[in-house]
Design an enzyme around this catalytic site. Structure first.
Site, PDB file in Angstrom:
ATOM      1  N   ASP A   1      88.409  27.847  11.930  1.00 33.19           N
ATOM      2  CA  ASP A   1      89.226  28.005  13.141  1.00 33.19           C
ATOM      3  C   ASP A   1      90.709  27.821  12.822  1.00 33.19           C
ATOM      4  OD1 ASP A   1      87.107  28.593  14.737  1.00 33.19           O
ATOM      5  OD2 ASP A   1      87.479  27.016  16.209  1.00 33.19           O
TER       6      ASP A   1
ATOM      7  N   ASP B   1      83.284  24.873  10.224  1.00 32.30           N
ATOM      8  CA  ASP B   1      83.536  25.137  11.642  1.00 32.30           C
ATOM      9  C   ASP B   1      85.025  24.916  11.931  1.00 32.30           C
ATOM     10  OD1 ASP B   1      83.221  25.456  14.330  1.00 32.30           O
ATOM     11  OD2 ASP B   1      81.914  23.726  14.640  1.00 32.30           O
TER      12      ASP B   1
ATOM     13  N   LYS C   1      83.804  16.045   1.205  1.00 33.05           N
ATOM     14  CA  LYS C   1      84.463  14.729   1.210  1.00 33.05           C
ATOM     15  C   LYS C   1      83.656  13.812   0.303  1.00 33.05           C
ATOM     16  CE  LYS C   1      86.888  12.842   4.147  1.00 33.05           C
ATOM     17  NZ  LYS C   1      88.326  12.437   4.124  1.00 33.05           N
TER      18      LYS C   1
END
Ligand code: NAD
Length: 369
Positions: A254, A250, A193
């Site tokens: 997922d 993370d 980002k």
């Protein structure tokens, strides 16, 4: 004949059940094509706490460092819920990752043809999907200092975590991603980002510098993490290799994993730095946990752990043909309708853990005949 040393850490819950099937696959390969696998089994997690009062012993850590690869089942369970945080089952896994300095976590998201309809996305979006997410695992927000909760003394408290990355941390994980891309479709998407975080800006600059210096043959794109989350559910097949930091990785891994159906299907690898002979410390494990709700019943899906061993063949032993054989045998068993409970549709016949292991080994026999 060369010998490869494997340390097997079955762990808790369904860990020993799925590891039993991996052991059969390892045995099947041992002695073929000039490679013998020597295995040793040890304790990690709750079972280790019960035996030794810690989640992993120093001795096991040394064995893990000496092994050519570590294969882990799963750790944890309600039995150890009240145990102190420092010796909880999960602490064993964290210590292994930390002591072996496993900084690159590889999570493939592959859609198996026979399961395309089980995805939460439409078949055409996921059919043939094969992406690899490389997550930085030992730095960033989960480890940065300062951290903690402080009392401001005015009835307010402050929670602090720090996102911090140095150039070497960014470039070593990006190097793993570029290397992988060269063996795949030669494309890397670097995700951060940079629009709101200085660490993201540095991430992008360091990835660009490494790319220019050593990997200019690989196509490199950059994407903001929020957009990447959106693109993963809009058009996941646009990606080949995604490389990102610990926290974004993370979440994004997922999201990506759920595109392909059950937790019981998802393998992972965690890699450390290569030494001068090119050998990396490495740990391979399924993404799922110890599934206490089905432990001891012999019904767990062993595919994630078998595919994790397949990743060991590919990434630790450079045995790409053998790794393909494992992947193809799983594809073939699924195509023949073999299902454990977690991936079966209603009314479909289900296999036990052991029967699924047997079905995959039969396909390996047939495909290699
Ligand atoms: P889980 O992954 O163990 O289970 C979630 C659900 O998926 C359960 O319904 C389970 O039955 C099912 N499932 C998972 N793996 C399966 C398989 N191979 N075959 C069929 N079904 C499967 O996650 P959880 O329930 O949140 O956690 C249970 C325990 O595992 C906790 O103690 C947690 O801390 C631990 N855990 C360990 C790891 C690890 O060892 N890497 C990862 C996640 C959770």
């Amino acid at each position: 004949m060369t010998t490869k040393k494997l340390l097997l850490l079955p762990g808790d819950g369904i860990g020993p059940e799925v590891m039993g099937e991996v052991s059969r696959v390892i045995e099947w390969f041992s002695g073929r094509n000039g490679v013998e696998f020597e295995t040793e089994t040890d304790l990690v997690g709750g079972c280790c706490y019960d035996a030794h009062g810690v989640a992993v012993t120093d001795e096991t850590i040394e064995k893990a460092k000496a092994a050519d690869a570590v294969i882990l089942g799963a750790v944890g369970g309600p039995k150890w819920d009240g145990v102190d945080f420092s010796v909880r089952p999960e602490a064993g896994l964290l210590r292994l990752r930390k002591d072996l300095q496993l900084f690159a976590n590889l999570r493939p998201a592959i859609c198996f043809e026979a399961l395309a309809d089980a995805s939460s996305l439409k078949r055409e979006l996921v059919e043939g999907l094969d992406i690899m997410i490389v997550r930085e695992l030992t730095g960033g927000l989960y480890f940065g200092e300062p951290r903690g909760i402080t009392d401001l003394g005015n009835g307010q408290r402050r929670g602090i975590n720090t996102q911090v990355y140095d150039t070497f941390e960014i470039q070593r994980v990006a190097g793993v991603a570029f290397d992988l891309a060269r063996k795949r479709n030669n494309r890397v998407t670097s995700v951060e980002k940079r629009n709101v975080m200085e660490s993201g800006l540095l991430w992008q600059e360091d990835v660009i510098a490494l790319h220019k210096e050593k990997f200019s043959d690989v196509t490199l794109d950059h994407m903001l993490a929020d957009n990447c989350g959106m693109q993963l559910v809009r058009n996941p097949k646009q990606f080949d290799v995604i490389v990102t930091d610990n926290m974004f990785g993370d979440m994004l891994s997922d999201v990506a994993s759920m595109l392909t159906g059950s937790l019981g299907m998802l393998p992972s690898a965690s890699l450390g730095d290569a030494d001068k002979d090119g050998r990396r410390l490495a740990l391979y494990e399924p993404v799922h946990g110890s599934a206490p709700d089905i432990a001891g019943q012999g019904v767990a899906n062993p595919i994630a752990t078998i595919l994790s061993f397949g990743m060991a063949l590919r990434y630790s032993f450079d045995m790409g043909a053998e790794a393909d054989l494992v992947d193809n045998a799983v594809q073939a068993a699924l195509a023949e309708g073999c299902r454990t409970g977690d991936i079966a549709s209603e009314g479909e016949k289900t296999l036990s853990t052991h029967e699924m292991g047997s079905a995959i080994i039969s396909q390996m026999e047939a495909l290699s005949a």
